[in-house]
Structures are given as C-alpha cells and as structure tokens.
Design an enzyme around this catalytic site. Sequence first.
Site, PDB file in Angstrom:
ATOM      1  CG  LEU A   1       0.356  -6.809   2.138  1.00  0.00           C
ATOM      2  CD1 LEU A   1      -0.994  -7.546   1.356  1.00  0.00           C
ATOM      3  CD2 LEU A   1       0.339  -5.550   1.937  1.00  0.00           C
TER       4      LEU A   1
ATOM      5  CG  HIS B   1       2.041  -7.655 -10.325  1.00  0.00           C
ATOM      6  ND1 HIS B   1       0.871  -7.157 -10.549  1.00  0.00           N
ATOM      7  CD2 HIS B   1       1.926  -7.902  -8.953  1.00  0.00           C
ATOM      8  CE1 HIS B   1      -0.042  -7.039  -9.396  1.00  0.00           C
ATOM      9  NE2 HIS B   1       0.881  -7.586  -8.481  1.00  0.00           N
TER      10      HIS B   1
END
Length: 735
Positions: free
Chosen positions: A451, A524
């Site tokens: 990540l 998002h």
Amino acid sequence: MNHVGEQVEQIDEHFRTAVAELAPGDEPGPADGPVSGAALLDLFDAQAGSRHLDFAARSLGRRKLGFYSIGSSGHESNAAVAAALRPTDPALLHYRSGAFYLRRAAQVPEHDALRDVLLGVVASAEEPISAGRHKVFGHGELGIVPQTSTIASHLPRATGLAFALGRAERLGLRCEWPPDSVVVTSFGDASANHSTALGAINAAAHTAHQGLPVPLLLVCEDNGIGISVRTPPDWIAAARHPALRYSTSDGADPVRCLEIAAELADWVRVHRRPALLHLRTVRLMGHAGSDVESGYRTRSEILADHARDPLLATATALVHRGVRSPDAVLERYEAARAAVARTAEQVLSRPKLADRAEVMAAIAPAHPAAVRDRATRVEPGRAAHFGTAPPESEGPLTLAESINRGLADALATDPGVLVFGEDVGTKGGVYGVTRGLRRSFGGLRVFDTLLDEQSILGTALGSGLAGMLPIPEIQYLAYLHNAADQLRGEAATLGFFSDGRFRNPMVVRIAGYGYQKGFGGHFHNDNSVAALRDIPGLVVASPSRPEDAAAMLRTCVAAAREDGRVCVFLEPIALYHERDLHEPGDDGWRARYPAPSEEHVPIGRARTHGDGGELTLVTFGNGLPRCLRVARRLRREGAGVRVLDLRWLSPLPAADLLAAARATGRVLVVDETRRSGGVSEPVVTALVDGGFTGPITRVTSADSFIPLGAAAGHVLLDEQTVEDAARDLLRGRPR
C-alpha cells in the site's frame, strides 16, 4: 577573485602541497592485499578527472559559459562503486557522481567521458544523453539512466527496475539488462529522510522479505549536510532499514572503499537481495557554485574537510604503497587538468538546441499510424486465450466489464504486459474491474502490491525500463496526489532528459471522479485533475462509454509500446456498473465490446452524439450521461442539441471541439470537476484561441472537497443545473 574561485584555489593548492610533502611509507604493497596498484591508479584517474571537471564547470560558470555547477568534489570515492560493478549494471545516480561516471566510462573502450560531461556543462545539443536539455549523468552505452532528482525521487524507479529484472527473467522476456545485473542507485544523506526514499527502501525490503529477487545496491553518500542543514552524526547508520544488509566505508580510505564496494556488489549479485552501502564523504566547495558555505560553516570546519579529501587519500595510498612517487602523482593530476582544459575549450563551439521544436522533440514522440496499426492488429495470442468466445461475442457489457475485457485483451496479446496495484490480484479490485485476470494469466503478471502509491508507480517505471508494459492501478484519484511526482518528475521527464534513449511505457489506471454512492467522501470521490493536465507529454484518457473504454485502452497500450508514452486512464467510478441511461431497464449504458479490428480511437479525438444545429454540450466522464439525458429532453421540445464527449483531457481534442462548436454556434461546457483548475478552463481557452466567437457558458462543480452522503450534492454539478443553463443559452440568455 570571488568565493567560488577562492574555494577552487584553496582545494587545488591544498592537494598539490599535501602530495608534494608525502614520502613513501611502510604500508603493505599492492601485492600484499586484494587491492592492486593498478586498481588504485584507475581510481585516482577517475577521481582526478572528476575534480578537474568541477574546477572547469566553475570556471565556465564565472565566464557565463557554463550552466551547472553542483559538483562531485569530496564524493569521488563513489568511483570505487563503479569499479565494483559491470558497465552493463544499470545505474541511477546521485548528482555528485562525476567520478563514478568516469570510472564506469573507463570500462568501455574509447569512451570520452570528459567530453560527455563538459558538453552537458555548456548545454550543447551534442551532449550524448539529454542533448543539452539538462546537466545529467547518463549514457546508454554506459548503462547509466539519467536522473535529475535531488530528493531521491529516482529510488522507487531503481527498486522497480531491480524487481522487474527478476520478473522479466521468470517470464522469459527480452530485456536490455543482463539477468544477473545489479541495479545501483545513489542518494545523499539529507534526501535519505524524504518519504520517497523511505518508501522505496521499504518496498525493496518488503519485496525481498517475500523471497522475491531485488538485486539493488543502495549507496548513501553521506557528507553530513543538506545544503546548509546538518545531518545528525551517525543518523544514516542508526536509521538504516533492519532488513537490508549494511556496510560502511569512509571515502578517506580508498583501499577499504574498493574492498567493501566489491564485497557488497558481489553479495547483491549472488543473493539477489538489496543492500545498503553507507559511504561517508565530505562536500568540498559547498553545495553549488553560488553557495557561500562560510555563511553557515566555520572556517575550521571547512578546512578540516580538506584533510578528508578522497582524492588526496588515494594519492597518499599510491605514494605510501610505493605505486607512484609524489612527483608522478602530481604529474598525473596535472595531466588530467590539461585534458579537461583542452576539452572545455573545444566544447564551447559546439551547437546548442536551436529552437522550440528541438527542445520539445523528445517529450512526446507520436507515430499515430503505427499506434493505429498496433491497436487494430489481431495477435495470435488473442485467439489462444479467448478461443471461440472473444469478448465481442458476449453481448452488452458495463464499463467495468469492458475495461476488464480490455485488460485481458492486452495481457493475451502482449506477454510483456503486467497488471498490478493494491487489491488488484486476488480480490480483483475494489470494484471487480480486474476480477479473474490473475486466475487467467497468473501471479507473475497480475499481482498485488504493498500500500504505497509511490512504490506502485516506481514498479511501473522500473518495469518499463526492463522492456515490459506495466498497467498499474491507483485505487482512487485522491491517492495519486501523494505520488504525483513519480509521473511529473520521473516518468514524464525521462524521455526528455535522455533524448528518447530511455522510455517509461505505461498505462496508469485510476478510479476517480465524484458521484459515487454509498461509499463517498473526499478520498473516494475526488475530481481534481489539474495536477495531471499540466504534465508535458502525459496522455490523459477519460472514457465514459463501455465501447470507448475498450478502444481507448487499446490505443493507450499501443501508444505506450510504439512511442513509450505515459498514459493515465481515468475511470469514472460511478459509471462502472451502470446499466441504464434514460429509464430503468433500458440497458442504455451497456454496449457491445468492439473487436480490435472494428474500432480505433486516436489520441485526442472526441466523439459526437447527435447532430443538432442549435447547441453543443461539451462534456466528459460522468457529465456524458447527464448531457445525453438533457439533450433528449430538449430535442423532444424541438431544440437541436448535440453532445461532444471529449474522451481525452490531454491532449484536448481541439479540432473536434472547434468543429462541434461552429456547427451550432453555441457551447455549454459541462464540467464535473472544480470551477478553478478544472477541465472547463482549457476547453474555453481552446475555443477562444481557435477563433470561436459564439456564446460560451460553463457549468461546473464547486471549488470544494466532496463531503459524505447527500451533502455531496451541494457541491457536485447536478443535471438540473445543466438543463437550466442549456435552456438559457437556447433562449439567447447565457448565464
């Protein structure tokens, strides 16, 4: 004499005086140890040449004839690293790597490294790597990939290349670099604290921890200071990553430097694991030619570093071991001065970049016919993978399904394609876009990463250098921004600063834009694309329709292969799984997958929906379905409305935009991004620059981050606003 001249004179005089006072000692001779006299002489020649190149660069700068003066003086012990490696080992170097460059060049017959460097100092178009665009250490024949980084932003690429070498070998792919290569990359002690360096080093250790090959030799050249800010004593040793093999050596001990560098390089080559060489250096003559070092260091501190001069240390070893007399060493030193001086005068007459076209030629090479041929070619691997059920036989697909089949097409037809990112492999992506690809093509080609977006893009940068075609995924547009410099400062500049010799072919998939329901929030739902649109040469694709997505993805893959282009493929999350357009159940947002031979979308070409003659709605992304619905309602009332889907945000389809605008005489730009720095600004500019004189109105989202839930509707552009603005324009009352 100014301070630059004084620095040069002091260091030069100190070296000559100190060598003249040397006397042969009783140290072990060359035959008594692993380091020969010849090795020390080779080291000295590279170091002396580098030192005189620094002197010459400062002299040319004072004469207003040179344009770069960050020197290598005090760091010349990095020549020992070059001596430990092969000229075929890829090197991504720190900007104080003059001695490394000269020592590496000496391993390649008849290479004039002095001329290489000085052509760069005077910004000549004949400079062999960047053609005078920037002073960099690089050369294709020497395996040196040019880096302009000052903050270790090249380390993710180096880690990615080390990873890619092993991956290419396992896949049986041809690569410019031998399979047993060691990737070497160097950086300073100050930049070692940058998140980019820490992320790259962690990624190398993380990958090696899993048993995957990462033949990376990291060289931290620690001079104890970053411009004017001191590095705490022994910080690099204290902060080193525990998973890396670590060795240290002082530049004032050339024999030890040669031994340690050889030992560590051999270890990396054999074990295919990363290691850190902590090379303790000094910085002579300040940070750069304009740096007044006395403003932040005492005179005693500056003079103390003269005693740790690596060039003087090598000269001392030569004399004390009886390899050369003091006079012979000084003769060699002066011969280097004369050679540099002759070459410096010769390069002054060499041509410079002549015009804008020459400067920009290497930014974005474009061969549209070759791209079209590759994109529409039906390769044998396609039939071998899909058999009698290719995706064009499936029936209507959603946007997500179409992208999925496009990725499968790319993987099937090009064995060098890699698809990777967070959650991309086993899970198949957060939204299922890569579902099934790992199962079909295996974990060597479709895999999950750690990540860290910088490392994801670094893996892509390295894979491209290794001859593969990476398709990395950045999970959300908001997550790109902490790694954008890997595109701006690394990917986009490599062709420019290597005159096209090295390339970064890649297609970066990014899920983005707003209107996502049920998840939402700023990270998002992000509609900021300005950081992408101002990167020279970067292709930014923005498909909305499923059939466009498939064809545009093929174009991006072909452009990456043919021209080495760096492409960003922006995918509207909110449209991934949409099926309907006007009414529930109409299936208006699904479409048949176009076979490669059926459709090609050139870079920078828009798509027009409808042929109305009164108003053009210009849009992209999530704006397209909204505009199509508005256009249908207005057409039912008798208005002639057409919709232009830009499809490409960079380069903008200016010719198609102007043609559509002139066809109706009125334009409404429907832009889901922010009003400031959004897409509508360059669209309006392109219309004005193109001579369009009709009314232009734009509607956009607000200059706001996107909140959770229903509150997002307060800042995102809504369909009713589009319709109201369109009606106003049709009535002759533009907003």
